[in-house]
Design a protein around this motif. Structure first.
Motif, PDB file in Angstrom:
ATOM      1  N   ALA A   1       0.808  -1.220   0.000  1.00  0.00           N
ATOM      2  CA  ALA A   1       0.000   0.000   0.000  1.00  0.00           C
ATOM      3  C   ALA A   1       0.839   1.267   0.000  1.00  0.00           C
ATOM      4  N   SER A   2       2.087   1.157  -0.504  1.00  0.00           N
ATOM      5  CA  SER A   2       2.980   2.310  -0.453  1.00  0.00           C
ATOM      6  C   SER A   2       3.737   2.547  -1.750  1.00  0.00           C
ATOM      7  N   SER A   3       4.283   1.500  -2.367  1.00  0.00           N
ATOM      8  CA  SER A   3       5.030   1.687  -3.618  1.00  0.00           C
ATOM      9  C   SER A   3       4.884   0.465  -4.514  1.00  0.00           C
ATOM     10  N   PHE A   4       4.821   0.751  -5.821  1.00  0.00           N
ATOM     11  CA  PHE A   4       4.577  -0.283  -6.826  1.00  0.00           C
ATOM     12  C   PHE A   4       5.447   0.009  -8.047  1.00  0.00           C
ATOM     13  N   ASN A   5       5.919  -1.058  -8.680  1.00  0.00           N
ATOM     14  CA  ASN A   5       6.747  -0.917  -9.873  1.00  0.00           C
ATOM     15  C   ASN A   5       6.162  -1.679 -11.042  1.00  0.00           C
ATOM     16  N   ARG A   6       6.467  -1.206 -12.236  1.00  0.00           N
ATOM     17  CA  ARG A   6       6.236  -2.040 -13.413  1.00  0.00           C
ATOM     18  C   ARG A   6       7.345  -3.084 -13.472  1.00  0.00           C
ATOM     19  N   LYS A   7       7.013  -4.285 -13.899  1.00  0.00           N
ATOM     20  CA  LYS A   7       8.004  -5.366 -13.933  1.00  0.00           C
ATOM     21  C   LYS A   7       9.153  -5.071 -14.891  1.00  0.00           C
ATOM     22  N   ASP A   8       8.885  -4.272 -15.937  1.00  0.00           N
ATOM     23  CA  ASP A   8       9.963  -3.937 -16.872  1.00  0.00           C
ATOM     24  C   ASP A   8      10.844  -2.797 -16.364  1.00  0.00           C
ATOM     25  N   GLY A   9      10.497  -2.253 -15.190  1.00  0.00           N
ATOM     26  CA  GLY A   9      11.323  -1.224 -14.578  1.00  0.00           C
ATOM     27  C   GLY A   9      11.170   0.158 -15.169  1.00  0.00           C
ATOM     28  N   CYS A  10      10.210   0.358 -16.090  1.00  0.00           N
ATOM     29  CA  CYS A  10      10.065   1.651 -16.759  1.00  0.00           C
ATOM     30  C   CYS A  10       9.390   2.700 -15.883  1.00  0.00           C
ATOM     31  N   GLU A  11       8.495   2.261 -15.001  1.00  0.00           N
ATOM     32  CA  GLU A  11       7.738   3.204 -14.196  1.00  0.00           C
ATOM     33  C   GLU A  11       7.568   2.676 -12.780  1.00  0.00           C
TER      34      GLU A  11
END
Length: 220
Positions: free
Chosen positions: A188-198
């Motif tokens: 509930a605090s930080s999330f990434n795209r798996k490709d690392g772009c965003e």
């Protein structure tokens, strides 16, 4: 949270206290209050209502929160009728309820003066309904990070459950932000795209009532 019956009781209690306050502070010395205190018997003017509302908060008659009442006016020269003046109930800069001025203020002879019970009660009903509605939604501020670019956005998250868990609502929405390409780094605090772009970083959130959510949908 108050149910509808409790809200009606709260409104009735407030209106009884308002009537006592009018009798004590807004009746002329020559007025016979045995006939009542509403309408022509009191001296509340259109331009006085904002102060009157704040005084009720200061006396503990109304909840001492961020709500206030103001009237609309397009200029200083026209009549309130010509300007289609309305009283608006605000929470900060957020408009919650409005009503035509002449439903709230009557007249004493040629003067626009005299608080009307039915119209003012509608304002009080809006105050009570807003104050005691359960929080069902969240306004979430978050930042999308893409390389050196950062864009801050706001989103309204809504739930069918009256008793929401804010972090679980945030988690449910943002864990699917990029569909199957989403990784949760911190719950509930930080999330990434798996490709690392965003990446997405949650900055803050606040709970809002159903009434406030209805207004915010138009702007968020």
């Amino acid at each position: 949270m108050l149910d509808l019956m409790q809200q009606r009781t709260e409104v009735e209690t407030i209106m009884e206290k308002v009537e006592s306050y009018l009798r004590e502070h807004y009746l002329d010395e020559d007025v016979d209050s045995s006939n009542g205190v509403w309408g022509e018997f009191n001296s509340v003017h259109v331009t006085h209502l904002s102060t009157f509302f704040d005084d009720l908060k200061g006396e503990g008659i109304l909840p001492n929160n961020s709500l206030f009442v103001h009237y609309t006016a397009s200029d200083d020269e026209n009549t309130f009728d010509c300007m289609a003046t309305r009283f608006v109930l605000f929470d900060g800069t957020l408009p919650l309820f409005s009503i035509a001025f002449d439903e709230v203020i009557g007249s004493r002879g040629r003067r626009l003066e005299g608080l009307l019970k039915e119209g003012f009660q509608q304002i009080i009903e809006a105050v009570v309904g807003y104050t005691y509605q359960p929080a069902k939604s969240l306004v979430v501020d978050y930042t999308i990070i893409a390389g050196e670019t950062q864009v801050t956005k706001t989103h309204l998250l809504e739930s069918d459950d009256n008793c929401i868990d804010p972090k679980e609502l945030i988690q449910a929405y943002f864990s699917d932000f990029w569909g199957e390409n989403t990784d949760c780094k911190v719950h509930a605090s930080s999330f990434n795209r798996k490709d690392g772009c965003e990446a997405v970083k949650i900055n803050s959130y606040r709970e809002v009532s159903a009434m406030e959510a209805n207004v915010l949908r138009k702007y968020i």
